[in-house]
Motif scaffolding. Sequence first.
Motif, mmCIF file in Angstrom:
data_model
loop_
_atom_site.group_PDB
_atom_site.id
_atom_site.type_symbol
_atom_site.label_atom_id
_atom_site.label_comp_id
_atom_site.label_asym_id
_atom_site.label_seq_id
_atom_site.Cartn_x
_atom_site.Cartn_y
_atom_site.Cartn_z
ATOM 1 N N UNK A 316 0.834 -1.194 0.000
ATOM 2 C CA UNK A 316 0.000 0.000 0.000
ATOM 3 C C UNK A 316 0.882 1.263 0.000
ATOM 4 N N UNK A 317 0.899 1.940 -1.124
ATOM 5 C CA UNK A 317 1.806 3.087 -1.280
ATOM 6 C C UNK A 317 1.415 4.260 -0.389
ATOM 7 N N UNK A 318 0.156 4.318 0.005
ATOM 8 C CA UNK A 318 -0.305 5.397 0.880
ATOM 9 C C UNK A 318 0.412 5.319 2.226
ATOM 10 N N UNK A 319 0.608 4.083 2.697
ATOM 11 C CA UNK A 319 1.315 3.902 3.983
ATOM 12 C C UNK A 319 2.777 4.278 3.847
ATOM 13 N N UNK A 320 3.372 3.904 2.727
ATOM 14 C CA UNK A 320 4.774 4.262 2.475
ATOM 15 C C UNK A 320 4.898 5.785 2.364
ATOM 16 N N UNK A 321 3.932 6.383 1.686
ATOM 17 C CA UNK A 321 3.892 7.853 1.561
ATOM 18 C C UNK A 321 3.867 8.520 2.944
ATOM 19 N N UNK A 322 2.982 8.005 3.827
ATOM 20 C CA UNK A 322 2.869 8.572 5.185
ATOM 21 C C UNK A 322 4.170 8.402 5.962
ATOM 22 N N UNK A 323 4.775 7.230 5.811
ATOM 23 C CA UNK A 323 6.030 6.971 6.530
ATOM 24 C C UNK A 323 7.144 7.877 5.996
ATOM 25 N N UNK A 324 7.129 8.115 4.687
ATOM 26 C CA UNK A 324 8.136 9.022 4.107
ATOM 27 C C UNK A 324 7.945 10.452 4.607
ATOM 28 N N UNK A 336 -5.217 8.043 -6.180
ATOM 29 C CA UNK A 336 -6.282 8.711 -6.939
ATOM 30 C C UNK A 336 -6.335 8.260 -8.407
ATOM 31 N N UNK A 337 -5.256 7.666 -8.896
ATOM 32 C CA UNK A 337 -5.213 7.153 -10.266
ATOM 33 C C UNK A 337 -5.512 5.652 -10.323
ATOM 34 N N UNK A 338 -5.945 5.100 -9.192
ATOM 35 C CA UNK A 338 -6.126 3.654 -9.101
ATOM 36 C C UNK A 338 -4.818 2.908 -9.353
ATOM 37 N N UNK A 339 -3.757 3.450 -8.814
ATOM 38 C CA UNK A 339 -2.460 2.778 -8.844
ATOM 39 C C UNK A 339 -2.005 2.693 -7.373
ATOM 40 N N UNK A 340 -2.683 1.815 -6.597
ATOM 41 C CA UNK A 340 -2.528 1.867 -5.125
ATOM 42 C C UNK A 340 -1.141 1.492 -4.628
ATOM 43 N N UNK A 341 -0.350 0.811 -5.443
ATOM 44 C CA UNK A 341 0.998 0.423 -4.991
ATOM 45 C C UNK A 341 2.093 1.327 -5.542
ATOM 46 N N UNK A 342 1.703 2.376 -6.264
ATOM 47 C CA UNK A 342 2.715 3.240 -6.884
ATOM 48 C C UNK A 342 2.850 4.589 -6.175
ATOM 49 N N UNK A 343 4.085 5.044 -6.132
ATOM 50 C CA UNK A 343 4.387 6.423 -5.750
ATOM 51 C C UNK A 343 4.990 7.102 -6.968
ATOM 52 N N UNK A 356 16.058 10.943 -0.259
ATOM 53 C CA UNK A 356 14.848 10.154 -0.501
ATOM 54 C C UNK A 356 15.159 8.654 -0.508
ATOM 55 N N UNK A 357 16.230 8.265 -1.187
ATOM 56 C CA UNK A 357 16.567 6.842 -1.295
ATOM 57 C C UNK A 357 16.840 6.270 0.098
ATOM 58 N N UNK A 358 17.550 7.029 0.925
ATOM 59 C CA UNK A 358 17.829 6.566 2.291
ATOM 60 C C UNK A 358 16.527 6.413 3.083
ATOM 61 N N UNK A 359 15.651 7.399 2.950
ATOM 62 C CA UNK A 359 14.368 7.347 3.671
ATOM 63 C C UNK A 359 13.528 6.156 3.186
ATOM 64 N N UNK A 360 13.495 5.947 1.873
ATOM 65 C CA UNK A 360 12.694 4.848 1.320
ATOM 66 C C UNK A 360 13.249 3.489 1.786
ATOM 67 N N UNK A 361 14.571 3.373 1.762
ATOM 68 C CA UNK A 361 15.209 2.122 2.194
ATOM 69 C C UNK A 361 14.817 1.822 3.640
ATOM 70 N N UNK A 362 14.846 2.850 4.468
ATOM 71 C CA UNK A 362 14.499 2.696 5.876
ATOM 72 C C UNK A 362 13.009 2.303 6.045
ATOM 73 N N UNK A 363 12.158 2.987 5.306
ATOM 74 C CA UNK A 363 10.720 2.752 5.425
ATOM 75 C C UNK A 363 10.341 1.345 4.955
ATOM 76 N N UNK A 364 11.016 0.874 3.920
ATOM 77 C CA UNK A 364 10.654 -0.431 3.360
ATOM 78 C C UNK A 364 11.301 -1.595 4.140
#
Length: 365
Positions: A316-324, A336-343, A356-364
């Motif tokens: 769920x990309x929304x959760x990743x978005x919030x964590x970022x 909103x584009x019906x692409x629920x796993x995409x950022x 960003x890459x460091x933050x994403x690595x940490x979040x994932x």
Amino acid sequence: MVDFKAYANASIRQLQPYQPGKPIDELQRELGIEPVIKLASNENPLGASPEAIIAAQKAMQGIHLYPDGSGYQLKQALAQRFNILPSQITLGNGSDNVLSLIAQAFVQPQHDIVISQYAYSTFAIIASAVGANVITVPAKNWAHDLSHITQSLTANTQLIFLANPNNPTGTWFSASELVKLLEAVPAHVLVVSDEAYSEYIEDADYPDTIKLQQKYPNLIVTHTFSKIYALAGLRVGYAISHPDIADMLNRIRLPFNVSTPALAAAVAALHDHQHFQKSLELNRRGKAQLTAAFTRLNLDYIPSIGNFIAVDVGRDAKEVYQALLRQGVIVRPLDPYNMPNHLRITIGLSEQNEFFIRALTKVLA
Ligand SMILES: *Cc1c(COP(=O)(O)O)cnc(C)c1O
């Protein structure tokens, strides 16, 4: 109390509000964190051309006067750049404004507007504003499927909105695909090629739409100063079309839709080749940096020719978005584009991409 919403046009009541990228100071207010980086609205991370800033500042001397409603200087500069007539140009308060003028001028409620699945969301907003019926054609590998679009036309189709490349997917179509569509479409149907990112493109197959207009006068091209020219906050865009189409658009264009500082900055930005080249080069390197990181993290991404990349985060990309956000990074979730796993990530400065890459690595993790 009157239910004002009940008096709005039915097509407008059904609309979902446009969700813009979260502004930096909003996140700072909400979470009180520093630093915050925004890679959410496809803005140029280098900032505006210094020449454009000086031109806008100079123009401030004249802001007690109405702007030049004809946009003479800017139209001259654009006509020279593209080897076209000034009478082919319609200036807008951002290219969103000219997209809207096209629908207002030519589309009636009994008409169909054809768009692709995953198309730039403003198209649907504009179509609803004029009360037209929207035909959404399924995408193919996330991209506009031009032959399917051609097959989906009805007797009521008046307008086709295409984005090349499309936002948020970054996908594009070639000159030969476009020509096939133009050959099949009735001559009165307007085909809009929204090319907000065309300046970033180095692919030889990318259509030369201004040249194609000589053979297909129903083809309208839109460009913007918001992306590579880095003037998103000033709001300048334009359409290039047959002069008869431009004449109609200019009749409904509100007379002073582009401000004096915006007109001046746009001319200066157009002439600053150094800033343009620097922006292009930065984008090229940033794209390599981000895609290498996605590959390292085993994430699928949609190959993009814009200044942004849609990446599948596998959950769920929304959760990743919030964590970022909690890490101080603003990107765009694509639910909103019906692409629920995409950022969607805008390509930033090298250090922003790294952050960003460091933050994403940490979040994932
Ligand atoms: C950003 C964008 C635009 C235009 O924005 P303006 O700021 O209104 O010029 C138009 N089309 C697409 C596909 C975009 O991504």
